[in-house]
Scaffold this active site. Structure first.
Site, short mmCIF file in Angstrom:
data_model
loop_
_atom_site.label_atom_id
_atom_site.label_comp_id
_atom_site.label_asym_id
_atom_site.label_seq_id
_atom_site.Cartn_x
_atom_site.Cartn_y
_atom_site.Cartn_z
N ASN A 125 0.87 -1.18 0.00
CA ASN A 125 0.00 0.00 0.00
C ASN A 125 0.90 1.22 0.00
OD1 ASN A 125 -1.82 2.03 0.51
ND2 ASN A 125 -2.25 1.41 2.63
N LYS A 132 0.12 4.25 -0.27
CA LYS A 132 -0.53 5.44 0.32
C LYS A 132 -0.32 6.66 -0.58
CE LYS A 132 0.20 3.39 4.81
NZ LYS A 132 0.06 3.54 6.24
N HIS A 160 -9.50 0.87 4.94
CA HIS A 160 -8.20 1.08 5.60
C HIS A 160 -8.42 2.01 6.80
CE1 HIS A 160 -4.12 2.40 6.37
NE2 HIS A 160 -3.73 1.30 5.75
N GLU A 193 -6.85 4.46 7.82
CA GLU A 193 -6.71 5.90 7.52
C GLU A 193 -7.98 6.45 6.87
OE1 GLU A 193 -2.96 5.48 5.51
OE2 GLU A 193 -2.05 4.95 7.44
N GLU A 231 -5.28 -5.34 10.69
CA GLU A 231 -4.29 -4.28 10.88
C GLU A 231 -4.57 -3.55 12.19
OE1 GLU A 231 -2.35 -3.18 6.93
OE2 GLU A 231 -3.98 -1.79 7.24
N GLY A 275 2.45 2.13 10.70
CA GLY A 275 3.34 3.27 10.51
C GLY A 275 4.08 3.68 11.78
N SER A 333 3.55 -2.29 10.33
CA SER A 333 5.01 -2.29 10.51
C SER A 333 5.66 -3.62 10.13
CB SER A 333 5.37 -1.87 11.94
OG SER A 333 4.92 -0.54 12.18
C1 PEP Z 1 -0.77 -0.01 6.07
O1 PEP Z 1 -0.88 1.17 5.82
O2 PEP Z 1 -1.65 -0.79 5.68
C2 PEP Z 1 0.39 -0.47 6.83
C3 PEP Z 1 0.38 -1.69 7.28
O3 PEP Z 1 1.41 0.44 7.03
P1 PEP Z 1 2.87 0.15 7.68
O4 PEP Z 1 3.39 -1.13 7.08
O5 PEP Z 1 3.68 1.33 7.30
O6 PEP Z 1 2.66 0.01 9.15
#
Ligand code: PEP
Length: 251
Positions: free
Chosen positions: A9, A11, A95, A97, A167, A173, A213
C-alpha cells in the site's frame, strides 16, 4: 491450500516517475516467483503508468480506495468502473486511515465491498482496533463488528474471494508491529466469526493477512503461523529492496 499474498500500500506517495522506477525494480527483482500473489497499490494518479510496467509480469494492480457508484456527481471520487477499466484487480477498502481521517463508517464500507464484487474487483478489507480499544479489552468486539457489518450481504462464493487484512491501528506506521502470536490470536478469531457468519469452507478458504510495521526482518515470524496468509505492507513497500525482501521472506 490458500495461496500466499503480499500487497504493498503505497498510500499518498510517489510521483508517476517515482512509481515507474519503483515498479520497474520490483518486476526485475521478483520475476519468476509464482507461489505468492504479489499486488501493488499505487496512488490513483500512477495506476495507469504502473499497469503499463507490470503487464505480463507476476505483479497485479490494486487501488487504495473507491466510491461505490459507477459515475455521476461525486467530485473527487473514483469509481469501480474506472478502476476496472485501467486494469485493477484489487481494491483496498476500509483502511484505518480512511476510517479514522476521512470518517468512513461500516455502512459505506459495506456498499463499497458489494460494489467491488459487482464490478469484478476483489476487495482487500482492512479491520483492526485502536490502541485505546485494545487497552480497554475491546479488540474482538471491534473486529467482530466490522466483519459482521461489512461482509453480511456477501454470498459464500464471494466471501471466499475476499482478502481480509487484520491491521491493529496502533501498529500502522509506528514501527511497533504486533507479535505474531497477537496477530494469530485475532486472525484465528476472524476465522471463527467467518465460520459463524458463513460456514467452515469459507473459514478455511479466506486469505487473511497481517498488516502493521511489517519489515524484511519480521515477515518470517508472521508467515510461520499457519493461519496467517501474508501481509499488507505500507512503509516498507516504498523501496524495491525492502518490498522484495518481504515477498521473498514469505516464500
Ligand atoms: C498499512 O498502511 O496498511 C500499513 C500496514 O502500514 P505500515 O506497514 O507502514 O505500518
Amino acid at each position: 491450500m490458500r495461496r500466499k499474498f503480499i500487497a504493498g500500500n503505497w498510500k499518498m506517495n510517489k510521483t508517476n516517475q517515482e512509481a515507474i522506477e519503483l515498479v520497474e525494480g520490483l518486476v526485475k527483482e521478483l520475476s519468476g516467483i509464482d507461489s505468492v500473489d504479489i499486488v501493488v497499490c499505487p496512488p490513483f494518479t500512477a495506476l495507469s503508468d504502473v499497469k503499463d510496467v507490470i503487464d505480463g509480469s507476476n505483479i497485479a494492480l490494486g487501488a487504495q480506495n473507491m466510491y461505490f457508484k459507477e459515475k455521476g456527481a461525486f467530485t473527487g471520487e473514483i469509481s469501480p468502473l474506472m478502476l476496472k477499466d485501467i486494469g485493477c484487480e484489487y481494491v483496498i477498502l476500509g483502511h484505518s486511515e480512511r476510517r479514522g481521517i476521512f470518517g468512513e463508517k461500516s455502512d459505506l464500507i459495506e456498499k463499497k465491498v458489494i460494489s467491488a464484487f459487482d464490478h469484478g474487483l476483489t476487495p482487500i478489507l482492512c479491520v483492526g482496533e485502536t490502541l485505546s480499544e485494545r487497552e480497554a479489552g475491546d479488540t474482538f468486539k471491534v473486529v467482530e463488528g466490522e466483519l459482521r457489518n461489512e461482509l453480511k450481504s456477501l454470498s459464500k462464493e464471494q466471501m471466499k474471494k475476499v482478502v481480509i487484512a487484520y491491521e491493529p491501528i496502533w501498529a500502522i506506521g509506528t514501527g511497533k508491529s504486533a507479535t505474531s502470536s497477537d496477530a494469530k490470536e485475532v486472525i484465528d478469531f476472524i476465522r471463527k466469526i467467518l465460520a459463524d457468519m458463513f460456514d467452515d469452507n469459507v473459514k478455511d478458504a479466506v486469505r487473511i493477512l497481517y498488516g502493521g510495521s511489517v519489515k524484511p526482518d519480521n515477515i518470517s515470524s508472521f508467515m510461520k503461523e499457519e493461519t496467517i496468509d501474508g501481509a499488507l505492507v505500507g512503509g516498507a513497500s516504498l523501496k524495491v529492496d525492502s518490498f522484495s525482501a518481504i515477498v521473498k521472506g514469505a516464500l
